[in-house]
Structure formats: structure tokens, C-alpha cells
Motif scaffolding. Structure first.
Motif, PDB file in Angstrom:
ATOM      1  N   VAL A   1      68.198-104.416  28.765  1.00  0.00           N
ATOM      2  CA  VAL A   1      68.335-104.476  30.458  1.00  0.00           C
ATOM      3  C   VAL A   1      66.851-104.151  31.226  1.00  0.00           C
ATOM      4  O   VAL A   1      66.112-102.947  30.959  1.00  0.00           O
ATOM      5  CB  VAL A   1      69.370-102.767  31.317  1.00  0.00           C
ATOM      6  N   CYS A   2      67.039-105.374  31.964  1.00  0.00           N
ATOM      7  CA  CYS A   2      65.350-105.625  32.693  1.00  0.00           C
ATOM      8  C   CYS A   2      65.773-105.996  34.055  1.00  0.00           C
ATOM      9  O   CYS A   2      66.875-106.066  34.299  1.00  0.00           O
ATOM     10  CB  CYS A   2      64.671-106.553  32.558  1.00  0.00           C
ATOM     11  N   GLY A   3      64.864-105.799  34.951  1.00  0.00           N
ATOM     12  CA  GLY A   3      64.952-105.584  35.937  1.00  0.00           C
ATOM     13  C   GLY A   3      64.461-105.251  37.511  1.00  0.00           C
ATOM     14  O   GLY A   3      64.158-103.906  36.909  1.00  0.00           O
ATOM     15  N   CYS A   4      63.751-105.654  38.598  1.00  0.00           N
ATOM     16  CA  CYS A   4      63.857-105.032  39.355  1.00  0.00           C
ATOM     17  C   CYS A   4      63.552-103.158  39.479  1.00  0.00           C
ATOM     18  O   CYS A   4      65.298-103.054  39.631  1.00  0.00           O
ATOM     19  CB  CYS A   4      63.209-105.458  40.983  1.00  0.00           C
ATOM     20  N   PRO A   5      62.612-102.425  39.981  1.00  0.00           N
ATOM     21  CA  PRO A   5      63.307-101.148  40.271  1.00  0.00           C
ATOM     22  C   PRO A   5      64.015-101.609  41.511  1.00  0.00           C
ATOM     23  O   PRO A   5      63.330-102.255  42.074  1.00  0.00           O
ATOM     24  CB  PRO A   5      61.955-100.968  40.694  1.00  0.00           C
TER      25      PRO A   5
ATOM     26  N   HIS B   1      69.978-109.169  32.670  1.00  0.00           N
ATOM     27  CA  HIS B   1      68.859-108.846  34.257  1.00  0.00           C
ATOM     28  C   HIS B   1      69.742-108.445  34.765  1.00  0.00           C
ATOM     29  O   HIS B   1      70.593-108.916  35.546  1.00  0.00           O
ATOM     30  CB  HIS B   1      68.932-110.507  34.095  1.00  0.00           C
ATOM     31  N   VAL B   2      69.814-107.282  35.753  1.00  0.00           N
ATOM     32  CA  VAL B   2      70.204-106.958  37.067  1.00  0.00           C
ATOM     33  C   VAL B   2      69.518-107.052  37.630  1.00  0.00           C
ATOM     34  O   VAL B   2      67.757-107.083  38.126  1.00  0.00           O
ATOM     35  CB  VAL B   2      70.004-105.063  36.608  1.00  0.00           C
TER      36      VAL B   2
ATOM     37  N   VAL C   1      71.731-114.333  27.764  1.00  0.00           N
ATOM     38  CA  VAL C   1      71.272-113.222  28.829  1.00  0.00           C
ATOM     39  C   VAL C   1      72.497-113.647  29.966  1.00  0.00           C
ATOM     40  O   VAL C   1      73.154-114.075  29.958  1.00  0.00           O
ATOM     41  CB  VAL C   1      69.807-113.939  29.644  1.00  0.00           C
ATOM     42  N   VAL C   2      72.150-111.939  30.538  1.00  0.00           N
ATOM     43  CA  VAL C   2      73.787-111.655  31.052  1.00  0.00           C
ATOM     44  C   VAL C   2      73.404-111.324  32.728  1.00  0.00           C
ATOM     45  O   VAL C   2      72.809-110.568  32.205  1.00  0.00           O
ATOM     46  CB  VAL C   2      74.422-110.729  30.803  1.00  0.00           C
ATOM     47  N   LYS C   3      73.560-111.869  33.583  1.00  0.00           N
ATOM     48  CA  LYS C   3      72.997-111.636  34.812  1.00  0.00           C
ATOM     49  C   LYS C   3      74.430-110.865  35.591  1.00  0.00           C
ATOM     50  O   LYS C   3      75.302-110.890  35.389  1.00  0.00           O
ATOM     51  CB  LYS C   3      72.503-112.573  35.328  1.00  0.00           C
ATOM     52  N   ILE C   4      74.009-109.088  36.162  1.00  0.00           N
ATOM     53  CA  ILE C   4      74.763-108.447  36.518  1.00  0.00           C
ATOM     54  C   ILE C   4      73.833-107.945  38.288  1.00  0.00           C
ATOM     55  O   ILE C   4      73.325-107.904  37.930  1.00  0.00           O
ATOM     56  CB  ILE C   4      74.423-107.340  35.852  1.00  0.00           C
ATOM     57  N   ASP C   5      74.717-108.562  39.094  1.00  0.00           N
ATOM     58  CA  ASP C   5      74.497-108.437  40.799  1.00  0.00           C
ATOM     59  C   ASP C   5      75.466-106.601  40.790  1.00  0.00           C
ATOM     60  O   ASP C   5      76.071-106.238  40.537  1.00  0.00           O
ATOM     61  CB  ASP C   5      74.309-109.688  40.843  1.00  0.00           C
ATOM     62  N   THR C   6      74.011-105.853  41.506  1.00  0.00           N
ATOM     63  CA  THR C   6      74.942-104.775  41.634  1.00  0.00           C
ATOM     64  C   THR C   6      74.822-104.353  43.088  1.00  0.00           C
ATOM     65  O   THR C   6      74.582-103.194  43.811  1.00  0.00           O
ATOM     66  CB  THR C   6      73.394-103.803  41.020  1.00  0.00           C
ATOM     67  N   SER C   7      74.121-105.237  44.362  1.00  0.00           N
ATOM     68  CA  SER C   7      74.058-105.458  45.383  1.00  0.00           C
ATOM     69  C   SER C   7      75.652-105.004  46.370  1.00  0.00           C
ATOM     70  O   SER C   7      74.768-103.860  47.399  1.00  0.00           O
ATOM     71  CB  SER C   7      74.500-106.808  46.283  1.00  0.00           C
TER      72      SER C   7
ATOM     73  N   VAL D   1      80.830-104.153  32.826  1.00  0.00           N
ATOM     74  CA  VAL D   1      79.905-104.401  32.036  1.00  0.00           C
ATOM     75  C   VAL D   1      80.723-105.440  31.847  1.00  0.00           C
ATOM     76  O   VAL D   1      80.082-105.115  29.815  1.00  0.00           O
ATOM     77  CB  VAL D   1      79.713-103.186  31.630  1.00  0.00           C
ATOM     78  N   GLU D   2      82.099-105.651  31.721  1.00  0.00           N
ATOM     79  CA  GLU D   2      83.140-105.984  30.408  1.00  0.00           C
ATOM     80  C   GLU D   2      82.109-107.795  30.079  1.00  0.00           C
ATOM     81  O   GLU D   2      82.705-108.052  29.353  1.00  0.00           O
ATOM     82  CB  GLU D   2      84.227-106.732  31.207  1.00  0.00           C
ATOM     83  N   GLU D   3      81.960-108.330  31.270  1.00  0.00           N
ATOM     84  CA  GLU D   3      80.740-109.490  30.771  1.00  0.00           C
ATOM     85  C   GLU D   3      80.030-109.413  29.185  1.00  0.00           C
ATOM     86  O   GLU D   3      79.369-110.028  28.457  1.00  0.00           O
ATOM     87  CB  GLU D   3      80.311-110.447  32.135  1.00  0.00           C
ATOM     88  N   VAL D   4      79.154-108.477  30.197  1.00  0.00           N
ATOM     89  CA  VAL D   4      77.785-107.857  28.531  1.00  0.00           C
ATOM     90  C   VAL D   4      78.527-107.411  27.263  1.00  0.00           C
ATOM     91  O   VAL D   4      78.259-107.821  26.303  1.00  0.00           O
ATOM     92  CB  VAL D   4      77.473-106.522  28.800  1.00  0.00           C
ATOM     93  N   GLU D   5      79.657-107.237  27.510  1.00  0.00           N
ATOM     94  CA  GLU D   5      80.844-106.488  26.081  1.00  0.00           C
ATOM     95  C   GLU D   5      80.583-107.930  25.831  1.00  0.00           C
ATOM     96  O   GLU D   5      81.389-107.895  24.311  1.00  0.00           O
ATOM     97  CB  GLU D   5      82.331-105.708  26.587  1.00  0.00           C
TER      98      GLU D   5
END
Length: 196
Positions: free
Chosen positions: A16-20, A122-123, A168-174, A181-185
């Protein structure tokens, strides 16, 4: 989902990675819980290393002066420990989740050398949401990060997954609320289905 088993199948590492301020740790915890696998968090490793050289004074625990410097000695040691531990776990056939702002090429190379499949998550979040989260957390480091982000000195591209990952899966937490997280699973299951 049942815990991915270490058998003749290669382990899957969800990196899991992404900007602080995007919610990486929240996403990583949710994914590890959903998959029932161990979780490595680089900042927790860094805190442990910092505590090993901290002192206790009248104001509580005092970390070394260089503890909060991104790329400083404690950060570099934490990255080295993370790479070593992740490589050993993957080499032992253990699937797990690893969280770090930047997925270094060294980490991905170590996981690939350990014959693991690597799924990068990628969050991301809207810039205004990130800035607000960094301001709200209140720590001096987060205030510095918020200012770097505001001035454009911390580009989002810095936190994108490197080449060499399997998916790679992108998750937007806006949006507020727990991460989905179903897409990650589903991506983990797809990687487990691939025989190499």
C-alpha cells in the motif's frame, strides 16, 4: 476471505502506497483484516527504532533530533528493516500487507527475488482533502508535509507504484467513511489463481 495459504503457491504481498494524508494506514489495516494476514507499517518500524534511541525527560519521551526528518538516518534504517523483514516473510511463503508512502524499487525487487506476487494499492484523495487531513492531524511533521504539498514540492507522482508489480489497484479515500477494499480482495484472488 480465508487467509492466503503458503503452499506451492507464491505468496501475495499487498503493498500500500500513497501521499501522506490519503489514508494509507487505514486502507492497509482494512485490507490486512479482510484478508486475515499480517501487516507491516513502515512508520511503526520507524517509531520502534526511534524509541530505541529516545530518552525520557520531564516532558516525556524525547526522540532524537533527526527522527522527524524524512530521509534522515532513522527513516533510512526503517526502510532497510522493512525491506529485510518483507523479503524474509515473502521468502517463507507468507502473504501479508505492507504499508509505506513510497514503494521503493528495492522493496519490490526484494519481494520479486523472494518469488512473491506483488499487488500495489495506490491510495489517493483530492488535494483539498489531503491538505485538511494533514492540518487536522496537527503534528509538526504533518504541518511541514502540508506546506510542502501546498507549495507543490511533494508531487503526487512521487507516491505512485513503481514498475515491476504484478497488478495495481487505486483506492480513492476522498469520501468520508471506511475504505472499500473489495476490489483489493478480488485482485488478490486473481493473483492467487494465476499459476506461474
Amino acid at each position: 476471505m480465508h487467509k492466503p495459504k503458503a503452499s506451492q503457491d507464491k505468496p501475495v504481498v499487498v503493498a500500500v502506497c500513497g501521499c501522506p494524508g490519503t489514508g494509507k494506514t487505514t486502507v492497509a489495516r482494512a485490507v490486512a483484516h479482510r484478508l486475515g494476514v499480517p501487516l507491516l507499517i513502515r512508520d511503526e518500524i520507524k517509531a520502534g527504532l526511534g524509541l530505541s534511541s529516545a530518552s525520557v525527560g520531564t516532558e516525556g519521551i524525547q526522540f532524537p533530533e533527526d527522527f522527524h526528518i524524512a530521509g534522515g538516518p532513522v527513516s533510512v534504517r526503517a526502510e532497510a528493516v522493512m525491506i529485510d523483514l518483507a523479503t524474509k516473510l515473502a521468502g517463507a511463503g507468507v502473504s501479508f500487507v505492507a504499508e509505506s508512502s513510497v514503494l521503493s524499487g528495492q522493496l519490490v525487487d526484494g519481494l520479486r527475488a523472494a518469488d512473491a506476487r506483488v499487488l500495489a494499492v495506490h491510495v489517493v484523495a483530492d488535494e483539498a482533502v489531503i491538505a485538511q487531513r494533514l492540518r487536522t492531524r496537527g503534528a509538526a511533521v504533518d504541518a511541514q508535509l502540508a506546506e510542502l504539498f501546498r507549495r507543490g514540492e511533494m508531487p503526487a507522482s512521487l507516491f505512485e507504484p513503481p514498475a515491476g508489480v504484478d497488478a495495481v489497484v487505486k483506492i480513492d479515500t476522498s469520501e468520508a467513511g471506511p475504505p472499500t477494499v473489495e476490489e483489493v480482495e478480488a485482485a488478490v484472488l486473481a493473483l492467487l489463481a494465476v499459476r506461474r
